[in-house]
Scaffold this motif. Structure first.
Motif, PDB file in Angstrom:
ATOM      1  N   GLY A  90       0.913  -0.712   0.097  1.00  0.00           N
ATOM      2  CA  GLY A  90      -0.079  -0.102   0.367  1.00  0.00           C
ATOM      3  C   GLY A  90       0.771   1.569  -0.090  1.00  0.00           C
ATOM      4  N   ALA A  91       2.128   0.922   0.585  1.00  0.00           N
ATOM      5  CA  ALA A  91       2.800   2.537   0.842  1.00  0.00           C
ATOM      6  C   ALA A  91       3.435   2.785  -0.335  1.00  0.00           C
ATOM      7  N   ILE A  92       3.730   1.550  -1.037  1.00  0.00           N
ATOM      8  CA  ILE A  92       4.582   1.564  -3.041  1.00  0.00           C
ATOM      9  C   ILE A  92       3.471   2.161  -3.318  1.00  0.00           C
ATOM     10  N   ALA A  93       2.183   1.985  -3.169  1.00  0.00           N
ATOM     11  CA  ALA A  93       1.434   1.781  -4.189  1.00  0.00           C
ATOM     12  C   ALA A  93       1.362   3.642  -4.549  1.00  0.00           C
ATOM     13  N   ARG A  94       1.105   4.448  -3.166  1.00  0.00           N
ATOM     14  CA  ARG A  94       0.797   5.504  -2.831  1.00  0.00           C
ATOM     15  C   ARG A  94       1.255   6.494  -3.221  1.00  0.00           C
ATOM     16  N   PHE A  95       3.066   6.085  -4.664  1.00  0.00           N
ATOM     17  CA  PHE A  95       3.841   6.680  -5.237  1.00  0.00           C
ATOM     18  C   PHE A  95       4.213   6.296  -6.511  1.00  0.00           C
ATOM     19  N   LEU A  96       2.443   5.920  -6.481  1.00  0.00           N
ATOM     20  CA  LEU A  96       2.467   5.366  -8.286  1.00  0.00           C
ATOM     21  C   LEU A  96       1.247   6.777  -8.164  1.00  0.00           C
ATOM     22  N   ASP A  97       1.514   7.043  -9.434  1.00  0.00           N
ATOM     23  CA  ASP A  97       0.277   8.137 -10.760  1.00  0.00           C
ATOM     24  C   ASP A  97      -0.001   6.840 -11.948  1.00  0.00           C
ATOM     25  N   ILE A  98      -0.150   6.458 -12.199  1.00  0.00           N
ATOM     26  CA  ILE A  98      -0.444   5.616 -13.112  1.00  0.00           C
ATOM     27  C   ILE A  98      -2.442   5.184 -13.841  1.00  0.00           C
ATOM     28  N   PRO A  99      -2.868   5.903 -14.796  1.00  0.00           N
ATOM     29  CA  PRO A  99      -4.548   5.695 -14.541  1.00  0.00           C
ATOM     30  C   PRO A  99      -4.797   4.120 -15.081  1.00  0.00           C
ATOM     31  N   ASP A 100      -4.359   3.681 -15.291  1.00  0.00           N
ATOM     32  CA  ASP A 100      -4.293   2.026 -15.568  1.00  0.00           C
ATOM     33  C   ASP A 100      -3.798   1.066 -15.253  1.00  0.00           C
ATOM     34  N   SER A 101      -4.726   0.710 -14.348  1.00  0.00           N
ATOM     35  CA  SER A 101      -4.484  -0.157 -12.863  1.00  0.00           C
ATOM     36  C   SER A 101      -3.910  -1.512 -13.899  1.00  0.00           C
ATOM     37  N   TRP A 102      -3.444  -2.049 -14.559  1.00  0.00           N
ATOM     38  CA  TRP A 102      -3.653  -3.315 -15.391  1.00  0.00           C
ATOM     39  C   TRP A 102      -1.966  -2.781 -15.978  1.00  0.00           C
ATOM     40  N   THR A 103      -2.138  -1.460 -15.783  1.00  0.00           N
ATOM     41  CA  THR A 103      -0.205  -1.289 -16.428  1.00  0.00           C
ATOM     42  C   THR A 103       0.418  -1.720 -15.406  1.00  0.00           C
ATOM     43  N   ILE A 104       0.306  -1.369 -14.012  1.00  0.00           N
ATOM     44  CA  ILE A 104       1.233  -1.509 -12.891  1.00  0.00           C
ATOM     45  C   ILE A 104       1.037  -3.362 -12.345  1.00  0.00           C
ATOM     46  N   VAL A 105       0.434  -3.773 -13.080  1.00  0.00           N
ATOM     47  CA  VAL A 105       0.164  -5.153 -13.015  1.00  0.00           C
ATOM     48  C   VAL A 105       0.902  -6.115 -13.530  1.00  0.00           C
TER      49      VAL A 105
END
Length: 318
Positions: free
Chosen positions: A46-61
């Protein structure tokens, strides 16, 4: 009812809620520490995800799964060498494939479920992992669950309920909650299979699961482009948070009972809000803190009880 998978080739482990008498105390402690270490690594998600501002969650996956796959592959190459790594993939058989698919399904269902239901609902349902694992070994293998384990499982579920009780918004989706329910089910199944087949190395299974999840995300993502800074965060997110966590979990889960492995894994729920508060200054609600303290107390009490039981068994067998 017939078991969903056949009994293991070697003799099955003893009672799911107790320590195997033949298991050295040092191996039991190492297994418990490794599983808790996996929860510790995953808790930073959760803390790491807070640093990301990528609109498409599938890109993160996709990027997270890719780096997780590369980390696990490099780990096996360094530990076992190229030939040993190939041998591990060949020998993991249906138990390894099953565990890999479980991790793939869990990660995919998480992404889809949070689009239809609240994160609080997903977290609350995720607390059912220890209960589902205990029920699976009881139903499929007839293994008795100790009273202490049942008490600790109940305490953990109550604690998570307290943690998320202030976050419910009344938003209910049968599809979202149904997908969220699949997550603890498949994770509990992976825990039971890992424990029932301790002779099967599950690191290649997790590598396969990460790869499969990444391939699904590749087909779903609309744009894989990220900035160099985001790529660095995604590397940490995939290699250290996902890959290292999986390696620790499947290694430690082979050494301890299924219910205890699932129970220790709930430490992620306790530590996650702590890191977000420390790193991002997001202070959890009082109910979240109270529930977290209750869960941590249950985990520590259960571990203390089991370690003392192991010491008494070792003294009596000496």
């Amino acid at each position: 009812m017939p078991a969903p998978f056949p009994p293991p080739t070697p003799p099955g482990p003893p009672l799911a809620g107790t320590i195997p008498a033949s298991l050295p105390g040092s191996e039991y402690r190492i297994g418990a520490l490794l599983v808790f270490g996996s929860a510790f690594a995953w808790s930073f998600g959760g803390a790491i995800a807070r640093f990301l501002d990528i609109p498409d969650s599938w890109t993160i996956v996709f990027w997270r799964s890719l780096f997780g796959t590369l980390f696990l592959l490099a780990f096996m190459l360094l530990r076992d060498g190229p030939r040993g790594t190939v041998a591990l993939f060949r020998s993991m058989g249906w138990p390894g494939l099953s565990v890999g698919l479980c991790f793939m399904v869990a990660s995919t269902c998480f992404i889809i479920s949070i689009q239809y239901t609240t994160v609080a609902n997903v977290v609350l349902l995720g607390a059912g992992v220890p209960l589902f694992a205990a029920l699976m070994v009881w139903l499929f293998y007839g293994e008795r669950i100790s009273g202490v384990t049942w008490l600790a499982i109940g305490t953990v579920i109550v604690g998570v309920g307290i943690m998320v009780s202030s976050s419910f918004t009344g938003k209910v989706s049968p599809l979202g909650d149904g997908l969220a329910l699949i997550i603890p089910l498949v994770f509990a199944l992976a825990t039971v299979i890992t424990r029932r087949y301790p002779h099967v190395r599950m690191t290649p299974a997790t590598c396969f699961g990460c790869f499969a999840a990444g391939m699904i995300a590749l087909t779903m993502s609309s744009n894989l482009a990220v900035t160099p800074g985001e790529l660095g965060i995604l590397f940490i997110f995939g290699a250290l948070n996902l890959g290292l966590g999986m390696a620790l979990f499947v290694t430690g889960a082979r050494l301890i009972p299924s219910a205890l492995a699932a129970l220790l894994g709930t430490g992620e729920t306790v530590l996650g809000p702590v890191w977000v508060a420390v790193i991002h200054g997001e202070i959890p609600a009082p109910r979240t803190i109270a529930g977290g303290v209750l869960i941590l107390a249950a985990l520590l009490t259960h571990l203390t009880f089991e370690f003392r039981r192991q010491k008494r068994q070792n003294r009596s067998n000496a």
